[in-house]
Write a protein that holds these residues in place. Structure first.
Motif, PDB file in Angstrom:
ATOM      1  N   GLY A   1     -50.397 -85.295  -8.651  1.00 29.31           N
ATOM      2  CA  GLY A   1     -50.041 -85.885 -10.046  1.00 29.31           C
ATOM      3  C   GLY A   1     -50.893 -85.333 -11.051  1.00 29.31           C
ATOM      4  N   THR A   2     -50.561 -85.721 -12.075  1.00 26.56           N
ATOM      5  CA  THR A   2     -51.456 -85.133 -13.438  1.00 26.56           C
ATOM      6  C   THR A   2     -52.494 -85.890 -13.966  1.00 26.56           C
ATOM      7  OG1 THR A   2     -49.962 -86.008 -15.216  1.00 26.56           O
ATOM      8  CG2 THR A   2     -49.650 -83.876 -14.258  1.00 26.56           C
TER       9      THR A   2
ATOM     10  N   ALA B   1     -59.351 -85.180 -13.101  1.00 27.56           N
ATOM     11  CA  ALA B   1     -58.744 -85.115 -11.909  1.00 27.56           C
ATOM     12  C   ALA B   1     -57.181 -84.680 -11.706  1.00 27.56           C
ATOM     13  CB  ALA B   1     -58.455 -86.799 -11.379  1.00 27.56           C
ATOM     14  N   GLY B   2     -56.551 -85.054 -10.322  1.00 30.61           N
ATOM     15  CA  GLY B   2     -55.239 -84.357 -10.184  1.00 30.61           C
ATOM     16  C   GLY B   2     -55.024 -83.006 -10.334  1.00 30.61           C
TER      17      GLY B   2
ATOM     18  N   VAL C   1     -49.108 -88.862 -14.913  1.00 32.14           N
ATOM     19  CA  VAL C   1     -49.789 -89.874 -15.060  1.00 32.14           C
ATOM     20  C   VAL C   1     -50.658 -90.036 -16.419  1.00 32.14           C
ATOM     21  CG1 VAL C   1     -51.873 -91.566 -14.093  1.00 32.14           C
ATOM     22  CG2 VAL C   1     -50.294 -89.923 -12.660  1.00 32.14           C
TER      23      VAL C   1
ATOM     24  N   GLN D   1     -53.674 -91.135 -18.107  1.00 27.97           N
ATOM     25  CA  GLN D   1     -54.868 -91.460 -17.405  1.00 27.97           C
ATOM     26  C   GLN D   1     -55.935 -91.024 -18.225  1.00 27.97           C
ATOM     27  OE1 GLN D   1     -56.431 -90.877 -13.501  1.00 27.97           O
ATOM     28  NE2 GLN D   1     -54.677 -89.129 -13.432  1.00 27.97           N
TER      29      GLN D   1
ATOM     30  N   MET E   1     -51.794 -86.738  -5.073  1.00 29.61           N
ATOM     31  CA  MET E   1     -51.036 -87.817  -5.382  1.00 29.61           C
ATOM     32  C   MET E   1     -49.349 -87.875  -4.903  1.00 29.61           C
ATOM     33  SD  MET E   1     -50.378 -89.726  -8.935  1.00 29.61           S
ATOM     34  CE  MET E   1     -49.017 -91.337  -9.125  1.00 29.61           C
TER      35      MET E   1
ATOM     36  N   VAL F   1     -54.583 -89.653  -1.546  1.00 30.01           N
ATOM     37  CA  VAL F   1     -54.889 -90.156  -2.669  1.00 30.01           C
ATOM     38  C   VAL F   1     -54.157 -91.405  -2.568  1.00 30.01           C
ATOM     39  CG1 VAL F   1     -54.619 -90.319  -5.273  1.00 30.01           C
ATOM     40  CG2 VAL F   1     -55.522 -88.127  -4.092  1.00 30.01           C
TER      41      VAL F   1
ATOM     42  N   VAL G   1     -55.598 -94.751  -4.388  1.00 33.47           N
ATOM     43  CA  VAL G   1     -56.293 -95.584  -5.408  1.00 33.47           C
ATOM     44  C   VAL G   1     -57.230 -94.832  -6.158  1.00 33.47           C
ATOM     45  CG1 VAL G   1     -57.765 -97.790  -6.124  1.00 33.47           C
ATOM     46  CG2 VAL G   1     -56.153 -97.734  -4.152  1.00 33.47           C
ATOM     47  N   ALA G   2     -57.027 -94.832  -7.729  1.00 29.52           N
ATOM     48  CA  ALA G   2     -58.089 -93.991  -8.639  1.00 29.52           C
ATOM     49  C   ALA G   2     -59.303 -94.761  -8.480  1.00 29.52           C
ATOM     50  CB  ALA G   2     -57.532 -93.898  -9.850  1.00 29.52           C
ATOM     51  N   LYS G   3     -60.393 -93.831  -9.088  1.00 33.09           N
ATOM     52  CA  LYS G   3     -61.842 -94.500  -8.938  1.00 33.09           C
ATOM     53  C   LYS G   3     -61.897 -95.960  -9.891  1.00 33.09           C
ATOM     54  CE  LYS G   3     -65.000 -92.302  -7.151  1.00 33.09           C
ATOM     55  NZ  LYS G   3     -64.905 -90.597  -7.076  1.00 33.09           N
TER      56      LYS G   3
ATOM     57  N   LEU H   1     -52.327 -95.511  -7.078  1.00 32.29           N
ATOM     58  CA  LEU H   1     -51.591 -94.433  -7.501  1.00 32.29           C
ATOM     59  C   LEU H   1     -50.413 -93.987  -6.237  1.00 32.29           C
ATOM     60  CD1 LEU H   1     -54.596 -92.010  -8.355  1.00 32.29           C
ATOM     61  CD2 LEU H   1     -52.968 -92.833  -9.812  1.00 32.29           C
TER      62      LEU H   1
ATOM     63  N   HIS I   1     -65.104 -88.955 -11.801  1.00 30.53           N
ATOM     64  CA  HIS I   1     -64.266 -88.849 -11.860  1.00 30.53           C
ATOM     65  C   HIS I   1     -63.357 -87.539 -11.418  1.00 30.53           C
ATOM     66  CE1 HIS I   1     -59.964 -89.621 -13.449  1.00 30.53           C
ATOM     67  NE2 HIS I   1     -60.025 -88.728 -14.380  1.00 30.53           N
TER      68      HIS I   1
ATOM     69  N   CYS J   1     -60.546 -84.926  -5.665  1.00 25.76           N
ATOM     70  CA  CYS J   1     -59.662 -83.791  -5.905  1.00 25.76           C
ATOM     71  C   CYS J   1     -60.215 -82.597  -5.875  1.00 25.76           C
ATOM     72  CB  CYS J   1     -58.980 -83.872  -7.302  1.00 25.76           C
ATOM     73  SG  CYS J   1     -58.380 -85.707  -7.489  1.00 25.76           S
TER      74      CYS J   1
HETATM   75  C1  LIG Z   1     -53.208 -87.734 -10.482  1.00 28.80           C
HETATM   76  C2  LIG Z   1     -54.465 -88.349  -9.658  1.00 28.80           C
HETATM   77  N1  LIG Z   1     -54.651 -87.677  -8.586  1.00 28.80           N
HETATM   78  C3  LIG Z   1     -56.098 -88.297  -7.981  1.00 28.80           C
HETATM   79  C4  LIG Z   1     -56.733 -89.044  -8.611  1.00 28.80           C
HETATM   80  C5  LIG Z   1     -57.939 -89.423  -7.717  1.00 28.80           C
HETATM   81  O1  LIG Z   1     -58.702 -90.487  -8.365  1.00 28.80           O
HETATM   82  C6  LIG Z   1     -56.451 -89.310  -9.830  1.00 28.80           C
HETATM   83  N2  LIG Z   1     -57.168 -90.320 -10.633  1.00 28.80           N
HETATM   84  N3  LIG Z   1     -55.461 -89.106 -10.479  1.00 28.80           N
END
Ligand SMILES: Cc1ncc(CO)c(N)n1
Ligand SMILES: Nc1ncnc2c1ncn2[C@@H]1O[C@H](COP(=O)(O)OP(=O)(O)OP(=O)(O)O)[C@@H](O)[C@H]1O
Length: 273
Positions: A12-13, A19-20, A43, A45, A81, A107, A109-111, A116, A208, A212
């Motif tokens: 995921g992005t 991350a990602g 994503v 985020q 993800m 992956v 759950v994110a920090k 996710l 963060h 990844c």
């Molecule tokens: C897309 C994605 N993958 C992994 C993480 C890991 O925390 C994140 N925050 N977002």
């Protein structure tokens, strides 16, 4: 002669870049392999958390995989993800007859605490993808979901590592101790031997994307033909430096610094400047 090695991330992005997919591509570049990516979910985020998630249609993910495998065959790949059971099945089907190193960062759950991976997919990854992995890189909470028992000590990390290899069927596993107290110790188990990789814990909230970045570095080193022990050792040093020089960007947990290892011993550099 053009000797470039190639690595693929399926994940995921993160538009904020820590991350990602974005972290994976930066890491591939720093580790000097040619990076490619297949996006599973987009994503919204940043360093403070996740605002929204949009999963790409499954046939479009399939088309992206086809674009890669019909053209530039990767020397190694990683998944990050993979949120839904459908995506897991597509990936398992695509990879089952391919003999390339496959790193799974499971992956969940994110920090920031945002989910996710769909709850119902968490157990499915054990049956669909883990048996195809060259190495799985769970953190402690992900390990607990994979093995179904509490992991609170070094001894229980080793017990879980054995379950992931001998019962779930991955070739190797690196259980990351980032979530325990004390030194940051990760345990690699290859089905025969245990190897510890320990680094001093850096006292920072700017972590963060650590998972990844670490798994992308392992993927890059495997693409170059390094052994698992070498790949994890190099990647541990890489992530330790990236955390030590992490960036005070954003309003939340800032990203790791993908060129941090290059700053070692450069006294004029100060974080945040
Ligand atoms: C897309 C994605 N993958 C992994 C993480 C890991 O925390 C994140 N925050 N977002
Ligand atoms: N504060 C720290 N100091 C030094 N090393 C750390 C620290 N936090 C994590 N690490 C190391 O960083 C690597 C990634 O581990 P971590 O447990 O943070 O991954 P993760 O929880 O999967 O990350 P993410 O939130 O990106 O998914 C491991 O090698 C771990 O030991």
């Amino acid at each position: 002669m053009n000797q470039v090695k190639t690595a693929l991330t399926i994940a995921g992005t993160d538009p904020s870049g820590g991350a990602g997919i974005q972290a994976d591509l930066k890491t591939f570049q720093e580790r000097e392999v040619y990076g490619m990516s297949v996006i599973t979910s987009v994503v919204a985020q940043n360093t403070t958390g996740v605002e929204a998630i949009e999963h790409l249609p499954i046939d479009f993910i399939e088309k992206q995989l086809h674009s890669i495998f019909s053209d530039i065959y990767p020397d190694a790949l990683k998944s990050g993800m993979i949120a839904t059971i459908e995506m897991m099945e597509l990936l398992a089907d695509t990879l089952k007859d391919k003999r390339i190193p496959f790193v799974i960062d499971p992956v969940m759950v994110a920090k920031s605490g945002d989910t996710l991976m769909e709850e119902k997919s968490r157990r499915v990854i054990r049956e669909s993808l883990v048996p195809l992995a060259t190495v799985v890189t769970p953190n402690i909470p992900e390990t607990e979901i994979l093995v179904d028992f509490k992991v609170e000590s070094y001894e229980s990390m080793k017990k879980a590592a054995k379950v992931i290899v001998h019962e779930l069927g991955s070739k190797a596993v690196v259980i990351k101790g980032g979530h325990l107290n004390g030194a940051a110790t990760d345990v690699l188990y290859d089905g025969k031997e245990f190897f510890d990789f320990t680094a001093e814990r850096t006292n920072t909230k700017h972590t963060h994307g650590t998972g990844c970045t670490f798994s992308a570095a392992i993927t890059a080193e495997l693409a170059k033909g390094k052994t698992m022990e070498e790949a994890v050792g190099i990647s541990k040093q890489f992530i330790t430096d990236a955390i030590q020089y992490s960036l005070e960007l954003g309003k939340g947990n800032g990203p790791t610094n993908h060129w941090g290892y290059r700053l070692k011993g450069v006294p004029s550099y100060e974080k945040g400047e």
